[in-house]
Design a protein around this motif. Structure first.
Motif, PDB file in Angstrom:
ATOM      1  N   LEU A 283       0.829  -1.679   0.034  1.00 11.40           N
ATOM      2  CA  LEU A 283      -0.047   0.071  -0.076  1.00 11.40           C
ATOM      3  C   LEU A 283       0.660   1.154   0.382  1.00 11.40           C
ATOM      4  N   VAL A 284       1.114   1.682  -1.443  1.00  7.39           N
ATOM      5  CA  VAL A 284       1.907   3.266  -1.197  1.00  7.39           C
ATOM      6  C   VAL A 284       1.176   4.246  -1.030  1.00  7.39           C
ATOM      7  N   MET A 285       1.449   5.171   0.161  1.00  9.38           N
ATOM      8  CA  MET A 285       1.261   6.006   0.003  1.00  9.38           C
ATOM      9  C   MET A 285       2.582   7.217   0.679  1.00  9.38           C
ATOM     10  N   ILE A 301      -3.890  -2.908   8.492  1.00  6.77           N
ATOM     11  CA  ILE A 301      -3.724  -2.610   6.718  1.00  6.77           C
ATOM     12  C   ILE A 301      -2.493  -3.510   6.761  1.00  6.77           C
ATOM     13  N   GLU A 302      -1.661  -3.884   7.673  1.00 10.90           N
ATOM     14  CA  GLU A 302      -0.884  -4.629   7.666  1.00 10.90           C
ATOM     15  C   GLU A 302      -0.929  -5.805   7.776  1.00 10.90           C
ATOM     16  N   LYS A 303      -2.700  -6.336   7.812  1.00  6.21           N
ATOM     17  CA  LYS A 303      -2.501  -7.889   7.998  1.00  6.21           C
ATOM     18  C   LYS A 303      -2.794  -7.956   6.764  1.00  6.21           C
ATOM     19  N   TYR A 304      -2.867  -7.419   5.198  1.00  5.90           N
ATOM     20  CA  TYR A 304      -2.838  -7.554   4.413  1.00  5.90           C
ATOM     21  C   TYR A 304      -1.803  -6.780   2.796  1.00  5.90           C
ATOM     22  N   SER A 305      -1.190  -6.017   3.669  1.00  8.69           N
ATOM     23  CA  SER A 305      -0.668  -5.744   2.857  1.00  8.69           C
ATOM     24  C   SER A 305       0.529  -4.214   3.407  1.00  8.69           C
ATOM     25  N   GLU A 306       1.547  -4.483   2.993  1.00 13.43           N
ATOM     26  CA  GLU A 306       3.069  -4.395   3.701  1.00 13.43           C
ATOM     27  C   GLU A 306       3.110  -2.241   3.384  1.00 13.43           C
ATOM     28  N   ILE A 307       3.277  -2.019   4.106  1.00 13.98           N
ATOM     29  CA  ILE A 307       3.261  -0.174   3.822  1.00 13.98           C
ATOM     30  C   ILE A 307       4.367   0.203   3.371  1.00 13.98           C
TER      31      ILE A 307
END
Length: 335
Positions: A283-285, A301-307
């Motif tokens: 997940l890009v931010m 968020i981190e349950k599904y995607s690396e930040i």
């Protein structure tokens, strides 16, 4: 208007035409994005009239552009280090296109080879539509089969600014749109009919000088990833519309991660999920967006995607857009 190369043998369908496009099912995430390195970035006076995220910096325009280039290069390096395929197109200073760094507003690509080109609110943003964008894609091995061109709508002062205005749930064939001066309802419905999406229409507002005013782009208040959605529900003032959006997200199996309006103003809604060649989701931010999140939101968020975050402060301040706006997703098939 774009000068299309007839040698490409593209089937161009214009806004309001009778032809409808049938597309094959698509994955939600891509591992390829196209980004435009700025040459004349600054606060765009033509967009500031309804982009309330834009602010002034006490710097000369050349210094602002230099800082934006540094942030851009650092962002691209982080994406590439994570295994994301990044295609970079250099802007041309002679075009004087201060918002060229946000290409997702004028173009979107689709898995069946279709490309949509969108009508832009600001006249100086229309110069961002460059044939070189398509040439770079084709030179990189992507196949463009059709161009669906909505830009004639500008003559009627109707606008729909790409995946800034439209949030696509590609897997579930739903499209979310917060109506504004840059997102016309009938044009959005036309897009959904052409591309086979269910339209989810609502209004999203922010407080400006004590007044509730429309948010200029849906993608600053909402992000739809494969398994979850980050959304500022506080911005949807109408309770029925808010419930409709929640129900559509839940029906699609999305975990809803709510952010506050204050977090939205720090671009916590302006995110994009991408995937690398190994299947790792990111997940890009921006760094500002990441720093605004609390521990519970980060854990969700981190349950599904690396930040993946990067410092984009100059771009955010002057441009009123952030990480998601800078990435045009490439879903085209390989040639």
């Amino acid at each position: 208007m774009i000068s299309w190369n007839p040698e490409n043998d593209l089937d161009i369908k214009f806004f309001g035409g009778a032809n409808k496009i049938v597309i094959t099912p698509m994955k939600q995430n891509t591992n390829t994005v196209l980004m435009v390195r700025p040459a004349s970035f600054r606060k765009n006076e033509q967009t500031a009239v309804n982009n309330y995220f834009q602010e002034d910096l006490a710097l000369e325009n050349e210094a602002i552009n230099a800082q934006a280039q540094e942030e851009f290069d650092g962002f691209v390096a982080k994406l590439k280090a994570a295994g994301i395929n990044v295609l970079v197109l250099q802007d041309e200073k002679e075009l004087d296109t201060p918002d060229s760094i946000f290409p997702n507003n004028w173009v979107s690509t689709h898995a069946n080879g279709d490309v949509a080109v969108y009508p832009m609110y600001a006249e100086n943003r229309r110069r961002e539509r460059r044939e070189e964008f398509f040439t770079l894609l084709e030179d990189s091995g992507f196949a463009i089969k059709n161009v669906i061109d909505y830009t004639e709508a500008e003559e009627e002062e109707l606008f729909l600014e790409g995946t800034g205005s439209i949030i696509l749930d590609r897997e579930n064939e739903k499209a979310y749109c917060a109506l504004s001066a840059r997102a016309d309802e009938m044009l959005f419905i036309e897009f959904c009919e052409d591309f086979g999406y269910l339209p989810v229409i609502f209004h999203a507002n922010q407080t400006v000088d004590g007044k509730r005013l429309p948010i200029y782009h849906t993608n600053v208040m909402m992000c739809v990833a494969q398994d979850f959605a980050v959304i500022c529900l506080q911005s949807i003032d109408d309770k029925k519309e808010r419930k409709q959006v929640i129900n559509q997200l839940k029906e699609s199996g999305k975990k809803i991660i709510a952010i506050t309006e204050a977090q939205m103003h720090q671009f916590a809604g302006n995110m994009l999920e991408v995937v690398n060649a190994s299947g790792q989701k990111y997940l890009v931010m921006s760094a500002q967006a990441y720093n605004s999140l609390d521990e519970t939101q980060i854990a969700s968020i981190e349950k599904y995607s690396e930040i993946l975050s990067s410092d984009l402060k100059t771009i955010e301040t002057c441009g009123g857009g952030s990480a998601r706006c800078m990435m045009a997703e490439i879903f085209l098939p390989r040639s």
